[in-house]
Design a protein around this motif. Sequence first.
Motif, PDB file in Angstrom:
ATOM      1  N   PHE A   1       0.995  -1.185  -0.107  1.00  9.45           N
ATOM      2  CA  PHE A   1       0.009  -0.149   0.059  1.00  9.45           C
ATOM      3  C   PHE A   1       0.951   1.306   0.058  1.00  9.45           C
ATOM      4  O   PHE A   1       1.806   1.237   0.739  1.00  9.45           O
ATOM      5  CB  PHE A   1      -0.880  -0.013   1.121  1.00  9.45           C
TER       6      PHE A   1
ATOM      7  N   GLY B   1      -5.489   5.329   5.745  1.00  8.10           N
ATOM      8  CA  GLY B   1      -6.259   4.062   5.784  1.00  8.10           C
ATOM      9  C   GLY B   1      -5.249   2.780   5.761  1.00  8.10           C
ATOM     10  O   GLY B   1      -6.008   1.594   5.961  1.00  8.10           O
ATOM     11  N   LYS B   2      -4.068   3.057   5.487  1.00  7.73           N
ATOM     12  CA  LYS B   2      -3.015   1.739   5.495  1.00  7.73           C
ATOM     13  C   LYS B   2      -3.102   1.077   6.679  1.00  7.73           C
ATOM     14  O   LYS B   2      -3.284  -0.218   6.596  1.00  7.73           O
ATOM     15  CB  LYS B   2      -1.610   2.304   5.167  1.00  7.73           C
TER      16      LYS B   2
ATOM     17  N   THR C   1      -5.278   0.968   9.144  1.00 11.17           N
ATOM     18  CA  THR C   1      -6.508   0.204   9.525  1.00 11.17           C
ATOM     19  C   THR C   1      -6.744  -0.957   8.515  1.00 11.17           C
ATOM     20  O   THR C   1      -7.205  -1.906   9.306  1.00 11.17           O
ATOM     21  CB  THR C   1      -7.655   1.398   9.158  1.00 11.17           C
ATOM     22  N   VAL C   2      -6.301  -0.940   7.464  1.00 13.01           N
ATOM     23  CA  VAL C   2      -6.556  -2.139   6.631  1.00 13.01           C
ATOM     24  C   VAL C   2      -5.741  -3.240   7.387  1.00 13.01           C
ATOM     25  O   VAL C   2      -6.083  -4.499   7.524  1.00 13.01           O
ATOM     26  CB  VAL C   2      -6.025  -2.007   5.188  1.00 13.01           C
TER      27      VAL C   2
ATOM     28  N   LEU D   1      -6.886  -6.783   9.027  1.00 18.27           N
ATOM     29  CA  LEU D   1      -6.668  -7.859   8.374  1.00 18.27           C
ATOM     30  C   LEU D   1      -6.042  -8.934   9.619  1.00 18.27           C
ATOM     31  O   LEU D   1      -6.018 -10.137   9.564  1.00 18.27           O
ATOM     32  CB  LEU D   1      -5.616  -7.844   7.318  1.00 18.27           C
TER      33      LEU D   1
ATOM     34  N   ILE E   1     -16.299  -9.845   6.399  1.00 17.14           N
ATOM     35  CA  ILE E   1     -14.990  -9.432   5.742  1.00 17.14           C
ATOM     36  C   ILE E   1     -14.406 -10.771   5.515  1.00 17.14           C
ATOM     37  O   ILE E   1     -13.907 -11.063   4.344  1.00 17.14           O
ATOM     38  CB  ILE E   1     -14.151  -8.570   6.656  1.00 17.14           C
TER      39      ILE E   1
END
Length: 270
Positions: free
Chosen positions: A7, A14-15, A17-18, A22, A150
């Motif tokens: 990313f 938002g990196k 948060t992803v 995950l 998700i």
Amino acid sequence: EHKILMFVGPKRSGKGTVARVLSEVIGKANVAGPTLASLSERFGLSQLIDKTLAVIADARLSGRSDAAVIAERLLAVSGEDAQSIDRKNLPPITCTLPTRFMLLTNETPRIADSSGALASRFIILRLSKSFYGHEDKRLLSKLRPEIPGILIWAVAGWAELKQKGGLLQPKSAAELVQELEDLGSPVGAFVRERCVTGSQFVTASNDLFRAWADWCEENNRDHPGNRITWGRDLRAAVPGIKRFQKRQGSAQAWFYEGIRLRNEQDCNQM
């Protein structure tokens, strides 16, 4: 797939948060958090044993890091090659690590790799919007109840991947892929900008090296290096070329077969 996810985006895009979501989907016990620099250290791979995911949260390198070892280990682990791993106060082991890398970065990292093999491993997702100053600080707590959904979404994506047979590089990141290649292999960038390749071409080694030195000066590279290391990097960037000697006047001179410098006609056709 032998791929590495990256990313690239501004701060608060938002990196993180992803990555945190995950990690919760697959279980925090299955996640490692190495740095790029730590991969070059003696016990660097030991932190990846039995880890499904390695999140490199701030992918950048200092001049003291051994970039060649980092590139070698990223290639080997992502390529599922067996590794001999040193462990602190324990006997070394040889195994295939199950780890997938995910890099989060504000800028494209420079990882030396003249062949361009490492750059081809990356799937790059480009983030352009920053939420700096108006972040939703409760976003993660809002997303936690959605984790079962998700996971189902991810399983559906895995099934689609199996059906299509491969991951696709988003077109939005094509510029970043090229930047990653150029940062890792300046000789490759020189070839792309100043040369034409083909089995019918022959060029004197001295002419190519002078053009390389001029390119380095124009691009503010401090040192073009010596002819031996430059020749090695050139053959890595263009595997089909061959180096040979032939008589030129009263002396023997070196030439490269399979490459020549661009001329004015080539530039007009671009």
